[in-house]
Motif scaffolding. Structure first.
Motif, PDB file in Angstrom:
ATOM      1  N   PRO A   1       0.648  -1.017   0.360  1.00  0.00           N
ATOM      2  CA  PRO A   1      -0.231   0.022   0.211  1.00  0.00           C
ATOM      3  C   PRO A   1       0.756   1.554   0.161  1.00  0.00           C
ATOM      4  O   PRO A   1       2.477   1.422   0.748  1.00  0.00           O
ATOM      5  CB  PRO A   1      -0.862  -0.033   1.485  1.00  0.00           C
TER       6      PRO A   1
ATOM      7  N   THR B   1       1.198   5.160   0.516  1.00  0.00           N
ATOM      8  CA  THR B   1       0.534   5.697   1.886  1.00  0.00           C
ATOM      9  C   THR B   1       0.125   7.387   0.843  1.00  0.00           C
ATOM     10  O   THR B   1       1.393   7.680   0.352  1.00  0.00           O
ATOM     11  CB  THR B   1       1.263   6.388   3.373  1.00  0.00           C
ATOM     12  N   ALA B   2      -0.547   8.093   1.253  1.00  0.00           N
ATOM     13  CA  ALA B   2      -0.303   9.166   1.023  1.00  0.00           C
ATOM     14  C   ALA B   2       0.780  10.592   1.152  1.00  0.00           C
ATOM     15  O   ALA B   2       1.041  11.687   0.881  1.00  0.00           O
ATOM     16  CB  ALA B   2      -1.772  10.772   1.544  1.00  0.00           C
TER      17      ALA B   2
ATOM     18  N   ARG C   1       3.961   9.865   1.390  1.00  0.00           N
ATOM     19  CA  ARG C   1       5.188   8.921   0.146  1.00  0.00           C
ATOM     20  C   ARG C   1       4.793   9.722  -0.874  1.00  0.00           C
ATOM     21  O   ARG C   1       5.360  10.515  -1.771  1.00  0.00           O
ATOM     22  CB  ARG C   1       4.761   7.822   0.786  1.00  0.00           C
TER      23      ARG C   1
ATOM     24  N   GLU D   1      -0.341  16.001   2.150  1.00  0.00           N
ATOM     25  CA  GLU D   1      -1.349  15.175   1.411  1.00  0.00           C
ATOM     26  C   GLU D   1      -2.686  15.557   1.168  1.00  0.00           C
ATOM     27  O   GLU D   1      -3.049  14.753   0.601  1.00  0.00           O
ATOM     28  CB  GLU D   1      -0.698  14.950   2.928  1.00  0.00           C
TER      29      GLU D   1
ATOM     30  N   TYR E   1      -5.077  13.602  -1.294  1.00  0.00           N
ATOM     31  CA  TYR E   1      -6.577  13.155  -1.134  1.00  0.00           C
ATOM     32  C   TYR E   1      -7.415  13.842  -1.574  1.00  0.00           C
ATOM     33  O   TYR E   1      -7.847  12.979  -2.486  1.00  0.00           O
ATOM     34  CB  TYR E   1      -6.888  13.601   0.698  1.00  0.00           C
TER      35      TYR E   1
ATOM     36  N   GLY F   1      -8.542   1.107  -0.434  1.00  0.00           N
ATOM     37  CA  GLY F   1      -7.546   2.372   0.467  1.00  0.00           C
ATOM     38  C   GLY F   1      -8.011   3.169   1.261  1.00  0.00           C
ATOM     39  O   GLY F   1      -8.761   4.140   0.660  1.00  0.00           O
TER      40      GLY F   1
ATOM     41  N   ALA G   1      -6.826   7.694   4.119  1.00  0.00           N
ATOM     42  CA  ALA G   1      -6.020   7.780   3.928  1.00  0.00           C
ATOM     43  C   ALA G   1      -5.829   7.714   5.908  1.00  0.00           C
ATOM     44  O   ALA G   1      -6.367   6.751   6.692  1.00  0.00           O
ATOM     45  CB  ALA G   1      -6.810   9.635   5.163  1.00  0.00           C
ATOM     46  N   GLY G   2      -4.175   7.147   5.946  1.00  0.00           N
ATOM     47  CA  GLY G   2      -3.405   6.540   7.673  1.00  0.00           C
ATOM     48  C   GLY G   2      -3.468   4.879   7.314  1.00  0.00           C
ATOM     49  O   GLY G   2      -2.528   4.528   8.517  1.00  0.00           O
ATOM     50  N   LEU G   3      -3.819   4.514   5.778  1.00  0.00           N
ATOM     51  CA  LEU G   3      -3.301   3.019   5.493  1.00  0.00           C
ATOM     52  C   LEU G   3      -3.046   3.191   4.302  1.00  0.00           C
ATOM     53  O   LEU G   3      -2.060   2.578   4.172  1.00  0.00           O
ATOM     54  CB  LEU G   3      -5.152   2.610   5.227  1.00  0.00           C
ATOM     55  N   GLY G   4      -3.096   3.996   3.412  1.00  0.00           N
ATOM     56  CA  GLY G   4      -2.339   3.310   1.949  1.00  0.00           C
ATOM     57  C   GLY G   4      -3.974   3.310   1.228  1.00  0.00           C
ATOM     58  O   GLY G   4      -4.667   2.711   1.228  1.00  0.00           O
ATOM     59  N   TYR G   5      -2.741   3.797  -0.486  1.00  0.00           N
ATOM     60  CA  TYR G   5      -3.823   3.041  -1.228  1.00  0.00           C
ATOM     61  C   TYR G   5      -3.134   1.853  -2.213  1.00  0.00           C
ATOM     62  O   TYR G   5      -1.455   1.682  -1.895  1.00  0.00           O
ATOM     63  CB  TYR G   5      -3.725   4.639  -1.966  1.00  0.00           C
TER      64      TYR G   5
END
Length: 235
Positions: A20, A22-23, A25, A34, A38, A53, A55-59
């Motif tokens: 995943p 992250t925002a 990254r 960030e 989003y 995914g 925010a906070g978990l990744g996509y």
């Protein structure tokens, strides 16, 4: 950066990075906040991209609307990975980067099983000795060839003599250890092969030789082929 360009770049990053993602990254890579990431991810979702995914978990992208689905055999995947890896190892920085981007885009169109096959390809490329970076701008040579525009080059031949001449660039040939520029030499009024590493300088002239590049290149290749056949017959 225009929003459309930013969204395409974000899509490319999501395709290429290991999920995943992250925002934070993505924001660092895009040089934006960030909050912008989003908003852009929501815009991509609204356009049809299946991005899982939050925010906070990744996509993770599960479906990419910008690229049509592709399917290849495992051997075809190996061939693609090997060929584009060779370009990355053999080409200049711009060409190598383009090969890496192309592989990322191709991989993104594959079903999940074939994506795993591409990541775990058994054919690898490694060069212990990196090719020397030429003094001349390779992008300039490529663009002049595409545009069919004559170049003025300063060239050092095998004897060390330096000449300035006008040429019509036809193609770049990657041989075992050198890159050759195939061209029509206006000074000699004949075909010539110039070692790219021996080109000291190159300048665009603005003089077009369109539409001569393709027929000239065809004639040049025919001459080279005939020469090889002649040498083979002598042996």
């Amino acid at each position: 950066m225009a929003k459309t360009d930013r969204l395409f770049r974000l899509l490319h990053l999501i395709r290429g990075l290991t999920p995943p993602i992250t925002a934070a990254r993505l924001a660092a890579a895009m040089e934006v906040s960030e909050r912008t990431i989003y908003r852009d991810i929501e815009a991509l979702r609204a356009a049809g991209a299946r991005i899982e995914g939050e925010a906070g978990l990744g996509y993770t992208m599960t479906e990419d609307p910008a690229l049509p689905p592709q399917t290849f055999t495992q051997l075809e995947i190996e061939a693609l990975v090997l060929g584009l890896s060779e370009v990355q190892a053999r080409g200049d920085a711009a060409l190598g980067g383009a090969a890496a981007d192309a592989l990322t885009k191709i991989t993104a169109t594959l079903p999940e099983r074939q994506q795993r096959q591409s990541v775990r390809a058994i054919n690898l490329v490694h060069r212990f000795a990196q090719p020397h970076a030429p003094a001349v701008d390779m992008t300039l040579l490529r663009e002049a060839s595409w545009a069919e525009e004559a170049l003025e080059i300063t060239y050092r031949d095998n004897s060390g003599a330096v000449t300035t001449r006008q040429i019509q660039p036809l193609a770049l040939a990657y041989l075992d250890t050198v890159v050759m520029l195939l061209a029509w030499c206006c000074l000699r009024q004949d075909f010539r092969q110039f070692k790219v590493g021996a080109i000291l300088d190159a300048r665009r002239t603005g003089q077009s030789f369109r539409p001569r590049r393709v027929p000239l290149l065809r004639e040049f290749v025919d001459r080279l082929r005939a020469r090889r056949q002649e040498l083979a017959q002598r042996d």
